[in-house]
Design a protein around this motif. Sequence first.
Motif, short mmCIF file in Angstrom:
data_model
loop_
_atom_site.label_atom_id
_atom_site.label_comp_id
_atom_site.label_asym_id
_atom_site.label_seq_id
_atom_site.Cartn_x
_atom_site.Cartn_y
_atom_site.Cartn_z
N ASN A 19 0.72 -0.92 0.24
CA ASN A 19 -0.28 -0.25 -0.30
C ASN A 19 1.24 1.33 -0.20
N TRP A 20 0.36 2.77 -0.04
CA TRP A 20 0.70 3.59 0.04
C TRP A 20 -0.16 4.69 0.74
N SER A 21 0.45 5.48 1.24
CA SER A 21 -0.74 6.35 2.42
C SER A 21 0.41 7.65 2.19
N ALA A 22 -0.91 8.68 2.31
CA ALA A 22 -0.89 10.41 1.90
C ALA A 22 0.09 10.75 2.78
N GLN A 23 0.97 10.99 3.24
CA GLN A 23 1.12 12.68 4.43
C GLN A 23 1.23 13.62 4.22
N GLY A 24 -0.09 14.14 4.12
CA GLY A 24 -0.18 15.57 4.34
C GLY A 24 0.27 15.56 2.63
N GLY A 26 1.76 18.66 0.27
CA GLY A 26 3.07 18.97 0.36
C GLY A 26 4.50 17.60 0.96
N ASN A 27 3.51 16.23 0.78
CA ASN A 27 5.06 15.77 1.99
C ASN A 27 4.60 14.67 1.53
N GLU A 28 5.79 13.84 0.86
CA GLU A 28 6.21 12.39 -0.03
C GLU A 28 5.22 11.46 0.89
N GLY A 29 4.45 10.36 -0.06
CA GLY A 29 3.67 9.76 -0.02
C GLY A 29 4.66 8.83 0.97
N LYS A 30 3.86 6.97 1.92
CA LYS A 30 4.59 6.09 2.52
C LYS A 30 4.74 5.02 1.58
N PHE A 31 5.27 4.22 1.57
CA PHE A 31 4.87 2.48 1.08
C PHE A 31 5.47 2.14 1.94
N SER A 32 3.86 0.78 2.22
CA SER A 32 4.86 -0.34 3.02
C SER A 32 4.34 -1.86 2.14
#
Length: 96
Positions: A19-24, A26-32
Amino acid sequence: MADVQDNFAVRQVTDVHSNWSAQGDGNEGKFSFQLILDDGAAEAVIRPPAEDSFVVLQLLALTKDLFFDSENRVLIFGRVAFNAPQAAAAAAAASR
């Protein structure tokens, strides 16, 4: 008494959920990647940076057997299908 299966450090990865989740804004998202080990006997989650996630996905496509060392948190790719000309083309495309 502890379950004997809890003592295994290296387990076969039998399924992978990503999955990928937004981090707000202007911020890069995160993968897990959620690793299902030994048909559900255990689970692990890894959170590589985006550049490493791309490589993990490529290696997942190139290997049949995958293992996870939960003690050292190492993802172990089994025999990787390798074709030198295709690998060179993929590396060149990734560097663009």
